[in-house]
Motif scaffolding. Structure first.
Motif, PDB file in Angstrom:
ATOM      1  N   TRP A 147      63.743   7.064  35.035  1.00 17.65           N
ATOM      2  CA  TRP A 147      64.809   7.021  34.027  1.00 17.65           C
ATOM      3  C   TRP A 147      64.312   6.323  32.767  1.00 17.65           C
ATOM      4  O   TRP A 147      64.551   6.774  31.655  1.00 17.65           O
ATOM      5  CB  TRP A 147      66.010   6.274  34.594  1.00 17.65           C
ATOM      6  N   LEU A 148      63.616   5.194  32.950  1.00 10.01           N
ATOM      7  CA  LEU A 148      63.107   4.447  31.802  1.00 10.01           C
ATOM      8  C   LEU A 148      62.105   5.271  31.003  1.00 10.01           C
ATOM      9  O   LEU A 148      62.172   5.321  29.765  1.00 10.01           O
ATOM     10  CB  LEU A 148      62.441   3.150  32.265  1.00 10.01           C
TER      11      LEU A 148
ATOM     12  N   ALA B 236      63.910   7.828  29.132  1.00 11.78           N
ATOM     13  CA  ALA B 236      64.635   7.283  27.984  1.00 11.78           C
ATOM     14  C   ALA B 236      63.684   6.980  26.842  1.00 11.78           C
ATOM     15  O   ALA B 236      63.985   7.238  25.672  1.00 11.78           O
ATOM     16  CB  ALA B 236      65.388   6.035  28.416  1.00 11.78           C
ATOM     17  N   PHE B 237      62.530   6.418  27.185  1.00 11.41           N
ATOM     18  CA  PHE B 237      61.530   6.129  26.151  1.00 11.41           C
ATOM     19  C   PHE B 237      61.093   7.416  25.469  1.00 11.41           C
ATOM     20  O   PHE B 237      60.984   7.485  24.240  1.00 11.41           O
ATOM     21  CB  PHE B 237      60.298   5.443  26.770  1.00 11.41           C
TER      22      PHE B 237
ATOM     23  N   SER C  70      62.704  10.157  25.265  1.00  9.97           N
ATOM     24  CA  SER C  70      63.793  10.680  24.445  1.00  9.97           C
ATOM     25  C   SER C  70      63.900   9.919  23.138  1.00  9.97           C
ATOM     26  O   SER C  70      64.148  10.490  22.080  1.00  9.97           O
ATOM     27  CB  SER C  70      65.101  10.573  25.233  1.00  9.97           C
ATOM     28  N   LEU C  71      63.685   8.592  23.219  1.00 13.64           N
ATOM     29  CA  LEU C  71      63.763   7.762  22.013  1.00 13.64           C
ATOM     30  C   LEU C  71      62.675   8.144  21.024  1.00 13.64           C
ATOM     31  O   LEU C  71      62.892   8.198  19.814  1.00 13.64           O
ATOM     32  CB  LEU C  71      63.611   6.293  22.410  1.00 13.64           C
TER      33      LEU C  71
ATOM     34  N   HIS D 191      63.547  11.479  19.469  1.00  9.47           N
ATOM     35  CA  HIS D 191      64.698  11.436  18.556  1.00  9.47           C
ATOM     36  C   HIS D 191      64.694  10.107  17.831  1.00  9.47           C
ATOM     37  O   HIS D 191      65.408   9.175  18.201  1.00  9.47           O
ATOM     38  CB  HIS D 191      66.004  11.612  19.329  1.00  9.47           C
TER      39      HIS D 191
ATOM     40  N   GLY E 100      66.081   9.226  15.299  1.00 10.59           N
ATOM     41  CA  GLY E 100      67.390   8.874  14.756  1.00 10.59           C
ATOM     42  C   GLY E 100      68.138   7.889  15.624  1.00 10.59           C
ATOM     43  O   GLY E 100      69.027   7.182  15.162  1.00 10.59           O
ATOM     44  N   GLN E 101      67.770   7.832  16.895  1.00 11.83           N
ATOM     45  CA  GLN E 101      68.472   6.914  17.803  1.00 11.83           C
ATOM     46  C   GLN E 101      67.919   5.498  17.706  1.00 11.83           C
ATOM     47  O   GLN E 101      68.385   4.604  18.408  1.00 11.83           O
ATOM     48  CB  GLN E 101      68.346   7.423  19.234  1.00 11.83           C
TER      49      GLN E 101
ATOM     50  N   TRP F 254      68.419   3.564  15.421  1.00 17.27           N
ATOM     51  CA  TRP F 254      69.303   2.715  14.617  1.00 17.27           C
ATOM     52  C   TRP F 254      69.803   1.536  15.427  1.00 17.27           C
ATOM     53  O   TRP F 254      69.979   0.438  14.901  1.00 17.27           O
ATOM     54  CB  TRP F 254      70.498   3.522  14.108  1.00 17.27           C
ATOM     55  N   ALA F 255      70.028   1.736  16.711  1.00 22.13           N
ATOM     56  CA  ALA F 255      70.620   0.646  17.502  1.00 22.13           C
ATOM     57  C   ALA F 255      69.675  -0.542  17.636  1.00 22.13           C
ATOM     58  O   ALA F 255      70.046  -1.671  17.297  1.00 22.13           O
ATOM     59  CB  ALA F 255      71.039   1.183  18.867  1.00 22.13           C
ATOM     60  N   PRO F 256      68.413  -0.325  18.079  1.00 22.80           N
ATOM     61  CA  PRO F 256      67.515  -1.476  18.104  1.00 22.80           C
ATOM     62  C   PRO F 256      67.242  -2.042  16.725  1.00 22.80           C
ATOM     63  O   PRO F 256      67.066  -3.249  16.572  1.00 22.80           O
ATOM     64  CB  PRO F 256      66.223  -0.925  18.732  1.00 22.80           C
TER      65      PRO F 256
ATOM     66  N   GLY G 292      70.013  -4.294  15.969  1.00 21.82           N
ATOM     67  CA  GLY G 292      69.834  -5.520  16.749  1.00 21.82           C
ATOM     68  C   GLY G 292      68.799  -6.436  16.121  1.00 21.82           C
ATOM     69  O   GLY G 292      68.987  -7.644  16.023  1.00 21.82           O
TER      70      GLY G 292
END
Lengths: 171, 200
Positions: free
Chosen positions: B84-85, B88-89, B91-92, B95, B97-98, B100-102, B105
């Motif tokens: 999963w990790l 996710a990496f 995918s990050l 993309h 554009g995602q 923005w969240a980190p 932060g």
């Protein structure tokens, strides 16, 4: 980038954001040793005209026991000319204009650990360098006095009261 | 020994064999070693023949505890989390554009650290002993019994009762007197009396 997003937010990105925010909040919440500025020292300067001729004693002065004892008990009348609230602090002196044209200056020298304050008191003539007198006092909540200046057939008695601090901050 | 262990090449072995034929002692030692090896091999075969290894392994397995269900679960979920990790990496990275969240932060963390950093000079100043004067009262106040911490109000009253005191007086070109007015037992307040002939 700022247009409509049809993709689901990456959960890993959200987790990273939360972790960073938590870490920053933890760092920010760690108590620092920063000290707030020490509070000002409050005080009061009472300027009294005392005369030997019989007369009234100002009601405000009846509570001050020191004025009922020598050398003040030779005065038969006392009148409060002015009551001056002062506040002292680091790099902040207080001045009180006296009715004889002189100026009393108070300067905080040190905050003692027992709550008292060491203050420097001087009486000057404006624009003159001489002083009359210059003294350093460790002041408790009890007033101390500077007296003896002649004024209008009487004598000026200056009572200086410097309040105690709750804790002993040092200058 | 190398001859006995078969580690010599043919020429070396032939040389040793010729020497053995000439040396009776060496023949005796070699013969003894051969007998010893034979004895060990025979004994090992006999012992192994008597042991039922299948039954032995069965007994060992029977004595071991069964793997717990949690352990099994962890073994099953660990690859899942890793996959999963990594997904996710991936995918990050695919993309951006995602991010923005980190990034948000990070910005929040930087802002908070700047706020904390601004307080640091005050903290350093407070911690710097050279920047502070140590107050040593010239006359310790007559306040509390040793070992007893007075309550704040009582402490203030006791300190006030300790009275004020003159540390230094300079009358300049004038003269004067310092009086002490006794207010209570052991408590006094000073009066600085100026012999002032000057009047405005």
């Amino acid at each position: 980038m700022f247009g409509p997003q049809h993709t689901r937010p990456n959960p890993l990105a959200l987790i990273l954001a939360m972790l960073l925010a938590c870490a920053a909040a933890t760092v920010a919440s760690v108590p620092t040793t920063a000290q707030a500025a020490p509070p000002e020292v409050k005080g009061e300067v009472l300027v009294i005209l005392a005369e030997e001729k019989p007369g009234a004693i100002d009601d405000k002065l009846r509570a001050i026991k020191a004025l009922q004892k020598a050398p003040f008990n030779s005065f038969k009348s006392m009148k409060v000319l002015s009551t001056n609230a002062v506040s002292l602090g680091e790099n902040r002196t207080a001045t009180v204009d006296l009715p004889n044209g002189r100026r009393l200056q108070l300067e905080l020298v040190e905050r003692l650990s027992d709550g008292r304050h060491k203050v420097k008191v001087s009486i000057n003539r404006p624009s003159k360098k001489d002083y009359l007198p210059l003294l350093t006092v460790i002041a408790s909540g009890e007033p101390f006095f500077v007296a003896g200046q002649k004024f209008q057939n009487g004598t000026l008695v200056i009572g200086v009261k410097i309040e105690l601090s709750g804790k002993g901050d040092k200058k | 020994m190398r001859y006995f262990d078969g580690e010599l090449n043919e020429a070396e072995a032939a040389e040793v064999r010729s020497q053995l034929e000439l040396d009776a002692d060496a023949q005796a030692r070699h013969g003894g070693l051969l007998a010893l090896r034979t004895g060990i091999e025979v004994a090992a075969e006999e012992v192994s023949r008597e042991v039922d290894f299948d039954a032995l392994y069965a007994r060992i397995e029977a004595g071991l505890p069964e793997p717990s269900t949690e352990r099994k679960g962890a073994e099953q979920t660990a690859p899942g989390l890793m996959s999963w990790l990594s997904g996710a990496f991936k995918s990050l990275l695919e993309h951006p554009g995602q991010l923005w969240a980190p990034a948000a932060g990070l910005a929040a963390a930087a802002a908070l650290l700047m706020v904390v950093g601004r307080q640091a000079p005050d903290a350093e100043r407070a911690a710097d002993p050279a920047a502070q004067k140590v107050a040593v009262p010239t006359k310790p106040p007559k306040v509390a019994e040793p070992g007893i911490e007075p309550e704040p109000r009582k402490r203030e009253m006791a300190l006030a009762a300790a009275g004020s005191e003159i540390v230094q007086v300079d009358f300049g070109d004038n003269t004067g007197t310092v009086f002490e007015i006794a207010l209570a037992e052991g408590v006094s307040t000073p009066v600085v009396w100026i012999n002032d002939d000057f009047e405005e």
